[in-house]
Design a protein around this motif. Structure first.
Motif, PDB file in Angstrom:
ATOM      1  N   LEU A 287      24.109  -3.794 114.666  1.00 22.24           N
ATOM      2  CA  LEU A 287      23.197  -3.904 113.528  1.00 22.24           C
ATOM      3  C   LEU A 287      23.610  -5.044 112.608  1.00 22.24           C
ATOM      4  N   LEU A 288      24.920  -5.191 112.397  1.00 24.00           N
ATOM      5  CA  LEU A 288      25.408  -6.264 111.531  1.00 24.00           C
ATOM      6  C   LEU A 288      25.088  -7.628 112.127  1.00 24.00           C
TER       7      LEU A 288
ATOM      8  N   LYS B  78      11.537  -8.046 108.083  1.00 24.67           N
ATOM      9  CA  LYS B  78      11.933  -7.423 109.334  1.00 24.67           C
ATOM     10  C   LYS B  78      10.781  -6.623 109.938  1.00 24.67           C
ATOM     11  N   LEU B  79      10.150  -5.809 109.115  1.00 22.69           N
ATOM     12  CA  LEU B  79       9.046  -4.982 109.597  1.00 22.69           C
ATOM     13  C   LEU B  79       7.864  -5.847 110.017  1.00 22.69           C
TER      14      LEU B  79
ATOM     15  N   ALA C 141      19.567  -0.234 109.931  1.00 20.87           N
ATOM     16  CA  ALA C 141      20.198  -1.427 109.359  1.00 20.87           C
ATOM     17  C   ALA C 141      20.249  -1.332 107.843  1.00 20.87           C
ATOM     18  N   TYR C 142      19.183  -0.821 107.240  1.00 18.25           N
ATOM     19  CA  TYR C 142      19.150  -0.655 105.785  1.00 18.25           C
ATOM     20  C   TYR C 142      20.199   0.363 105.343  1.00 18.25           C
ATOM     21  N   ALA C 143      20.338   1.456 106.086  1.00 17.72           N
ATOM     22  CA  ALA C 143      21.330   2.479 105.750  1.00 17.72           C
ATOM     23  C   ALA C 143      22.737   1.900 105.803  1.00 17.72           C
ATOM     24  N   LEU C 144      22.997   1.046 106.792  1.00 17.87           N
ATOM     25  CA  LEU C 144      24.309   0.403 106.890  1.00 17.87           C
ATOM     26  C   LEU C 144      24.529  -0.530 105.710  1.00 17.87           C
TER      27      LEU C 144
ATOM     28  N   LYS D 172      13.418   3.668  97.894  1.00 13.44           N
ATOM     29  CA  LYS D 172      13.411   5.100  98.152  1.00 13.44           C
ATOM     30  C   LYS D 172      12.918   5.399  99.565  1.00 13.44           C
ATOM     31  N   GLY D 173      13.712   6.162 100.321  1.00 10.37           N
ATOM     32  CA  GLY D 173      13.313   6.590 101.659  1.00 10.37           C
ATOM     33  C   GLY D 173      13.452   5.532 102.740  1.00 10.37           C
ATOM     34  N   ALA D 174      13.991   4.347 102.400  1.00  9.11           N
ATOM     35  CA  ALA D 174      14.048   3.266 103.387  1.00  9.11           C
ATOM     36  C   ALA D 174      15.049   3.529 104.497  1.00  9.11           C
ATOM     37  N   SER D 175      16.010   4.404 104.264  1.00  4.33           N
ATOM     38  CA  SER D 175      17.011   4.687 105.303  1.00  4.33           C
ATOM     39  C   SER D 175      16.660   5.913 106.132  1.00  4.33           C
ATOM     40  N   VAL D 176      15.531   6.528 105.846  1.00  9.34           N
ATOM     41  CA  VAL D 176      15.113   7.722 106.582  1.00  9.34           C
ATOM     42  C   VAL D 176      14.454   7.304 107.889  1.00  9.34           C
TER      43      VAL D 176
END
Length: 388
Positions: free
Chosen positions: A93-94, A122-123, A135-138, A160-164
């Motif tokens: 991911l990095l 990215k999206l 990747a956002y969660a990392l 908000k919620g981007a890592s879900v």
């Protein structure tokens, strides 16, 4: 009357007409403001804010965040106690999703707008939503450590919620479908399918079983290890993915004969012998098994069912017996902060009752299916037979 001498910091007027503010930080170094000010009052106000931060112990070294994100993130992954598979995932991911955009940027310069723009790009570029969420969660975790290290004041990952990770609900196989798949798969994998479907064990847990882990007299399986397949094709024997994963699971009596037959015909000999091995005596690989699984699904007329969905089947059957949340977490090896505290308290006797109830559901499902097949085989009369 003499002008009042400033007690904190210094303000001076530059040839440009703007004002520069400076102060001595807690580290003893002279710290200039990152920008100049239009008025002397603006410079004084900035100094007052800095003095308040120092009095509250909330001061941060403005140079601490002048570290490239790429080198900081690499060290972050290296310093963490991670499983090999998780370390490889984070590294991927990095390299593929974070370093191209943030690698050459100082940690302190990564702002909420920059993060939002990165995610949107990215999206828009077609990167999968699940990959972007991971990747956002990392990124958020790394920047959270930067906050703890006092390199930055706030985490710039504020979406908000981007890592879900939003995954569609997976299908659940019926009892008869599990048996149809067990019948359709190669015989040496029949017990594997049944144990996945009615015990809810993960692939890696099943492949990691040794003979000594199965006690048919007590009707129990001890899950103590799992086999993980790494990105480079190598395999790693490790403890289950969480503390809750190390558990003893009762076996529904309905499938004990199948497991007994499997141990007799296919498992390696000796207490340390592997329960599941391929036709050539090697530990099965997921990619090869997936081919066999797809063919079994096709032969059984079942579409869209993954092998891991059998775990969901086992969980659903256990839940339908009236088992409590605690008991289900213990049986399935669920790993959450909450479950980690309570899974140990699930009663072994209650787990035995769950297994017996699941066994009853299996028998009931088979009887119903057999009755239907018998009814379908009965010859149907012709309309002319009733005419005189």
């Amino acid at each position: 009357m003499a002008a009042k001498r400033r007690q904190f910091g210094r303000v001076r007027k530059l040839p440009s007409g703007r004002y520069q503010a400076r102060y001595v930080g807690p580290d003893g170094l002279l710290r200039p403001a990152p920008e100049t000010f239009r008025t002397k009052k603006d410079a004084d106000d900035w100094l007052a804010d800095k003095q308040t931060e120092m009095r509250r112990g909330d001061w941060h070294d403005p140079d601490a965040g002048k570290v490239l994100f790429g080198s900081y993130a690499t060290a972050w992954i290296k310093e963490r106690e991670l499983t090999t598979t998780t370390r490889q995932l984070y590294g991927s991911l990095l390299r593929q999703h974070l370093e191209p955009d943030f690698g050459a940027v100082n940690v302190a310069e990564i702002s909420p707008p920059l993060v939002r723009r990165w995610r949107a790009d990215k999206l828009a570029a077609g990167t999968g939503a699940t990959t972007v969420a991971k990747a956002y969660a990392l990124l958020r975790a790394i920047m959270g450590t930067a906050v703890a290290d006092q390199m930055i004041r706030r985490n710039p990952c504020t979406i908000k919620g981007a890592s879900v990770v939003h995954t569609p609900e997976r299908p659940t196989a019926t009892v008869q479908e599990v048996y149809d798949l067990a019948d359709a798969i190669q015989p040496r994998y029949r017990a594997l399918v049944l144990m996945a479907g009615f015990l809810g064990l993960r692939w890696g847990e099943l492949i990691g079983l040794h003979r000594r882990d199965i006690d048919l007299d007590q009707g129990a399986v001890r899950v103590r290890r799992a086999v993980a397949e790494l990105f480079n094709g190598q395999r790693e024997i490790k403890a289950p993915k969480s503390a809750a994963g190390k558990r003893t699971v009762s076996i529904p009596a309905a499938i004990v004969p199948d497991i007994r037959d499997h141990l007799k015909r296919y498992a390696e000999p000796g207490a340390d012998g592997l329960v599941f091995v391929g036709a050539k005596g090697a530990t099965p690989r997921r990619n090869h098994f997936n081919g066999l699984w797809r063919k079994a699904c096709e032969d059984a007329g079942i579409k869209g069912l993954h092998f891991h969905d059998l775990r969901h089947t086992g969980n659903t059957l256990a839940a339908s017996t009236g088992a409590s949340t605690r008991e289900l977490m213990a049986r399935m090896g669920h790993s959450t902060a909450r479950a980690a505290l309570i899974y140990q308290h699930a009663s072994a006797e209650r787990d035995r009752l769950i297994a017996e109830a699941v066994s009853g559901l299996v028998d009931k499902g088979l009887k119903k299916s057999r009755a239907k097949k018998k009814q379908d085989r009965k010859p149907k009369g012709h309309a002319g037979d009733t005419q005189g």
